[in-house]
Write an enzyme that holds these catalytic residues in place. Structure first.
Site, PDB file in Angstrom:
ATOM      1  N   LYS A 129       0.854  -1.192   0.000  1.00  0.00           N
ATOM      2  CA  LYS A 129       0.000   0.000   0.000  1.00  0.00           C
ATOM      3  C   LYS A 129       0.880   1.228   0.000  1.00  0.00           C
ATOM      4  CE  LYS A 129      -4.476   0.805   0.228  1.00  0.00           C
ATOM      5  NZ  LYS A 129      -5.614  -0.062  -0.136  1.00  0.00           N
ATOM      6  N   ASP A 169      -7.061   4.377  -4.258  1.00  0.00           N
ATOM      7  CA  ASP A 169      -7.714   4.222  -2.957  1.00  0.00           C
ATOM      8  C   ASP A 169      -8.356   5.600  -2.710  1.00  0.00           C
ATOM      9  OD1 ASP A 169      -7.705   2.117  -0.553  1.00  0.00           O
ATOM     10  OD2 ASP A 169      -7.517   4.085   0.373  1.00  0.00           O
TER      11      ASP A 169
HETATM   12  N1  GLU Z   1      -7.390   0.247  -2.692  1.00  0.00           N
HETATM   13  C1  GLU Z   1      -8.146  -0.913  -3.046  1.00  0.00           C
HETATM   14  C2  GLU Z   1      -8.180  -1.854  -1.857  1.00  0.00           C
HETATM   15  O1  GLU Z   1      -8.246  -1.405  -0.735  1.00  0.00           O
HETATM   16  C3  GLU Z   1      -7.724  -1.549  -4.351  1.00  0.00           C
HETATM   17  C4  GLU Z   1      -6.306  -1.964  -4.480  1.00  0.00           C
HETATM   18  C5  GLU Z   1      -5.895  -2.454  -5.857  1.00  0.00           C
HETATM   19  O2  GLU Z   1      -6.731  -2.538  -6.768  1.00  0.00           O
HETATM   20  O3  GLU Z   1      -4.706  -2.758  -6.018  1.00  0.00           O
HETATM   21  O4  GLU Z   1      -8.205  -3.050  -1.979  1.00  0.00           O
END
Ligand code: GLU
Length: 449
Positions: A129, A169
């Protein structure tokens, strides 16, 4: 810490000591460890090989300066993060969050959750992340572009289709992914579509990725309702938030015959007894980048805006917290139970506090944890990676069917695992254990690395 097996207690103490002040990260770790007691009894090898201890330490953490120039010609400075948490199952995968609240503890909680979420999808993606304390609110498109270009100039050294694949996100949508991808393409002189997901449909994106997190959450809750012999038909639903997840959760609930009577943003919430008009909401939030009070002003009839109140006061049978972490606490959970809420599906990451989780558990309310319920977003990102790798692009219905199948599988795996480990009906325990076992087995196979 009460409730933790002795060896797990040890791991948790170590996490607290090594990561001072990172409260959200501590909470996310504790929640997973709390479920793993029966697993370490059955599989002591996970403790012997320090799998759990290693899982709690990111493989790599990158923190960098992001300087940029605003429209007035002033130099601004933010902090950028990428936490590459675990790559046992595949390249690091997870979104970028741009929000003023971002600091290392938030990125680590999100990255930690992402490991188990990605594992649950059954797809070849590790967990990571990133993000920044940059606040896109009130910034012009040109300012957002300059920020994204500066951010990617540094991040580009650390990402790649086989290394780490960021996405969106909170605060990072199609516009930001476009600017980030453009800068990466320019810097590397490669049209490497697989380096980012959430791309636009004409430049390497996938159908259904935009809708996937919200749709997936509703598919998951639909499976819970089906297991109870029920459906969304005629159900009163409340969704918090009004961003990407909330918008497409509302759309799918309406398609399945439910009525979403309220949604919110940080200014307050709006109630529309006729069901939220999605075209109007999209126009306000996506086109105008406005606030939900504008919805009530535009709609008028049988609609009202509550300034600063809790959306969880609105009676409903299904609640879909889809705004942000720790948005639904003990008091709100008690209110929801009192109002007859039966199922809660987390569209956001960790929106229900530990007190809220306990209230729902004691009251027999089914709680679908974010790492299972909102996994449709990242799962569709993995489908986007598949299409990029094969230079293919699939149709909407084909992709949506795949998403629905993935959510069904995650639901079934969580339910079966909860049953196997002595907590039938507990999706929190089921998700934590099922997500953990897949990644832990891969870590054992790969040796001490
Ligand atoms: N931010 C999204 C999550 O919390 C998607 C992450 C992604 O597609 O890599 O899963």
């Amino acid at each position: 810490m009460p409730g933790l097996d002795e060896q797990l207690h040890h791991v948790y103490e170590e996490v607290l000591r090594r990561n001072p002040g990172e409260q959200e990260f501590h909470q996310a770790v504790h929640e997973v460890l709390h479920s793993l007691g029966p697993v370490v009894k059955k599989h002591p090898e996970y403790v012997d090989a320090a799998v759990i201890k290693r899982l709690c330490e990111p493989e790599r953490q990158i923190i960098f300066r992001v300087p940029w120039v605003d429209d007035a010609g002033q130099v601004q400075m933010n902090r950028g993060f990428r936490v590459q948490f675990n790559s046992a199952l595949g390249p690091f995968k997870g979104g970028l969050r741009f929000h003023p609240s971002v600091y290392l503890g938030i990125i680590k909680f999100l990255g930690f959750e992402q490991i188990f979420k990605n594992s649950l999808t059954g797809m070849p993606i590790g967990g990571g992340k990133g993000g920044s304390d940059f606040d896109p609110k009130g910034r012009s498109d040109a300012e957002v572009m300059r920020f994204c270009q500066s951010f990617m100039t540094e991040l580009s050294r650390h990402v790649g289709e086989y290394t780490d694949v960021p996405a969106g996100d909170i605060g990072v949508g199609g516009r930001e992914i476009g600017f980030l991808f453009g800068q990466y393409k320019r810097m590397t002189n490669r049209y490497e579509s697989g380096v980012l997901t959430g791309k636009g449909l004409t430049w390497g994106g996938s159908q259904v990725r935009r809708e996937a997190t919200g749709y997936g959450t509703v598919f998951f809750v639909d499976e819970i309702l089906k297991a109870k012999g029920e459906s969304f038909e005629g159900k009163r639903v409340v969704v918090s938030g009004s961003g990407n997840v909330a918008t497409y959760a509302i759309e799918k609930v309406h398609q399945l015959g439910g009525v979403v009577v309220a949604c919110s943003d940080s200014s307050g919430y709006v109630v529309d007894e006729d069901g939220i008009d999605l075209e109007l909401l999209k126009e306000i939030k996506e086109v105008r980048r406005g606030r939900v009070n504008e919805y009530a002003e535009a709609k008028g009839n049988r609609t009202h805006f509550v300034d600063g109140g809790s959306v969880w006061d609105v009676p409903c049978q299904v609640a879909l917290p889809s705004a942000t972490q720790n948005e639904l606490g003990g008091a709100a959970a008690i209110q929801l139970v009192k109002n007859g809420c039966q199922v809660v599906g987390e569209g956001a990451n960790m929106p229900v506090t530990p007190e809220g989780v306990k209230v729902f558990g004691d009251a027999g309310v089914r709680l679908a944890p974010g790492k299972a319920a909102n996994a449709g977003g990242v799962a569709t990102s993995a489908l986007e990676m598949q299409q990029n790798a094969s230079r293919d692009s699939w149709g909407f219905e084909f992709t949506e069917d795949k998403l629905a199948g993935i959510m069904r599988n995650i639901h079934d795996r969580c339910a079966e695992t909860a049953e196997e480990y002595g907590s039938p009906g507990n999706y929190v325990v089921g998700a934590n254990i099922a997500g953990f076992i897949r990644v832990a087995d891969a870590m054992l196979a790969l040796g001490v690395i």
